[in-house]
Design a protein around this motif. Structure first.
Motif, mmCIF file in Angstrom:
data_model
loop_
_atom_site.group_PDB
_atom_site.id
_atom_site.type_symbol
_atom_site.label_atom_id
_atom_site.label_comp_id
_atom_site.label_asym_id
_atom_site.label_seq_id
_atom_site.Cartn_x
_atom_site.Cartn_y
_atom_site.Cartn_z
ATOM 1 N N UNK A 1 0.845 -1.202 0.000
ATOM 2 C CA UNK A 1 0.000 0.000 0.000
ATOM 3 C C UNK A 1 0.876 1.246 0.000
ATOM 4 N N UNK A 2 1.899 1.241 0.860
ATOM 5 C CA UNK A 2 2.783 2.399 0.967
ATOM 6 C C UNK A 2 3.545 2.634 -0.339
ATOM 7 N N UNK A 3 4.061 1.568 -0.914
ATOM 8 C CA UNK A 3 4.809 1.689 -2.158
ATOM 9 C C UNK A 3 3.920 2.192 -3.298
ATOM 10 N N UNK A 4 2.723 1.591 -3.414
ATOM 11 C CA UNK A 4 1.793 1.980 -4.475
ATOM 12 C C UNK A 4 1.331 3.425 -4.287
ATOM 13 N N UNK A 5 1.112 3.832 -3.038
ATOM 14 C CA UNK A 5 0.673 5.202 -2.745
ATOM 15 C C UNK A 5 1.717 6.215 -3.196
ATOM 16 N N UNK A 6 2.970 5.933 -2.931
ATOM 17 C CA UNK A 6 4.038 6.861 -3.306
ATOM 18 C C UNK A 6 4.232 6.891 -4.823
ATOM 19 N N UNK A 7 4.053 5.747 -5.461
ATOM 20 C CA UNK A 7 4.124 5.723 -6.921
ATOM 21 C C UNK A 7 2.992 6.552 -7.527
ATOM 22 N N UNK A 8 1.816 6.444 -6.921
ATOM 23 C CA UNK A 8 0.671 7.221 -7.394
ATOM 24 C C UNK A 8 0.921 8.721 -7.188
ATOM 25 N N UNK A 9 1.477 9.083 -6.038
ATOM 26 C CA UNK A 9 1.804 10.491 -5.763
ATOM 27 C C UNK A 9 2.817 11.025 -6.764
ATOM 28 N N UNK A 10 3.839 10.218 -7.052
ATOM 29 C CA UNK A 10 4.845 10.616 -8.048
ATOM 30 C C UNK A 10 4.201 10.852 -9.410
ATOM 31 N N UNK A 11 3.235 9.988 -9.738
ATOM 32 C CA UNK A 11 2.539 10.121 -11.016
ATOM 33 C C UNK A 11 1.776 11.440 -11.083
ATOM 34 N N UNK A 12 1.091 11.784 -9.996
ATOM 35 C CA UNK A 12 0.319 13.029 -9.958
ATOM 36 C C UNK A 12 1.227 14.256 -10.038
ATOM 37 N N UNK A 13 2.390 14.191 -9.385
ATOM 38 C CA UNK A 13 3.324 15.317 -9.425
ATOM 39 C C UNK A 13 3.999 15.409 -10.792
ATOM 40 N N UNK A 14 4.318 14.269 -11.370
ATOM 41 C CA UNK A 14 4.949 14.253 -12.697
ATOM 42 C C UNK A 14 4.098 14.978 -13.718
#
Length: 275
Positions: free
Chosen positions: A41-54
């Motif tokens: 969950x933590x890993x996927x959440x941070x990947x999702x956040x990176x996607x939104x910032x990208x």
């Protein structure tokens, strides 16, 4: 304003992710996020956040690459398209409310920020849905091919005797694959008797019966006998009701009985050996 939104997310990343995770876990209609291990969950959440910032800071190509990778991952995790769109909505809502609470968004600039958030969220939602759909279609297509190949193999069980277990629905495309594998297998394994096992076929209608009859005729043309096994009572009743003619077939209710009959055709039998 894009940079302001991105700076806020990066400066308050842990808080944003924590609030977003709570919203996602409270989606009662979806269980995929709730049953994921905490580290995933933590890993996927941070990947999702990176996607939104990208999407806010980097070029289109970098964003597309991240989007494709993320879409493939969430398809494997079992996220539905509805769940993905909710993830985007919840994330943007958490960021907006946080910026409003900190006074970054106020009465003097609220209209501009609302427009900026729409310009940020709408394209990312559209592109995510499009990429997710393509990824899902590709995944389903590959699974379908794999299932077809696995469920249409001719398996030698004894010398001169082979079995083809059929699983799932049989359409015209799959019937063609069954026919090809059947004929190639008969020649390759030098089979004299072929058992078509329909135990795993849920429905036998006129079209399915037609495909089976064609397969049996083809087997006879290459010099082997064909037997239909695995006929359940409900399938037998359907065949009789539809008036499907299987008189040229030897049929049995189970694979075991079929193997016994096939051994008899090849002048062999199963006997018990005393210790």
């Amino acid at each position: 304003m894009n940079k302001q939104i991105a700076d806020y997310i990066q400066s308050n990343l842990d808080e944003v992710i924590s609030k977003w995770q709570e919203l996602m876990k409270n989606e009662d209609s979806e269980r995929s996020f709730q049953v994921m291990p905490a580290d995933l969950i933590e890993q996927t959440s941070r990947e999702f956040s990176d996607l939104m910032v990208t999407n806010l800071l980097e070029n289109h190509e970098a964003y597309e690459n991240r989007l494709t990778d993320f879409s493939e991952k969430v398809v494997r995790l079992g996220w539905s398209i509805t769940f993905v769109t909710k993830a985007i909505t919840h994330f943007s809502a958490v960021v907006y409310l946080g910026m409003e609470k900190d006074g970054i968004i106020n009465e003097s600039n609220v209209r501009s920020f609302i427009e900026e958030f729409n310009n940020w969220v709408t394209p990312i939602r559209d592109s995510t849905i499009d990429t997710y759909s393509k990824t899902w279609e590709r995944t389903v297509s590959l699974q379908k091919i794999a299932l077809q190949e696995l469920s249409a193999s001719l398996i030698p069980v004894f010398d001169k005797i082979s079995v083809m277990p059929l699983v799932g629905t049989i359409d015209t495309e799959r019937a063609k694959l069954i026919m090809e594998n059947l004929l190639e297998g008969v020649v390759k394994h030098r089979a004299e008797v072929v058992l078509l096992d329909i135990t795993g076929v849920p429905v036998v209608d006129t079209m399915v019966a037609h495909h089976i009859i064609q397969a049996a005729d083809a087997v006879r043309l290459v010099g082997a006998k064909c037997m239909l096994v695995g006929i359940r009572p409900e399938i037998a009743q359907t065949i009789v009701t539809l008036g499907i003619n299987l008189n040229e077939f030897t049929t049995t209710s189970t694979l075991q009985r079929g193997v016994e009959q096939a051994l008899a055709w090849t002048n062999r039998e199963i006997v018990e050996v005393e210790n």
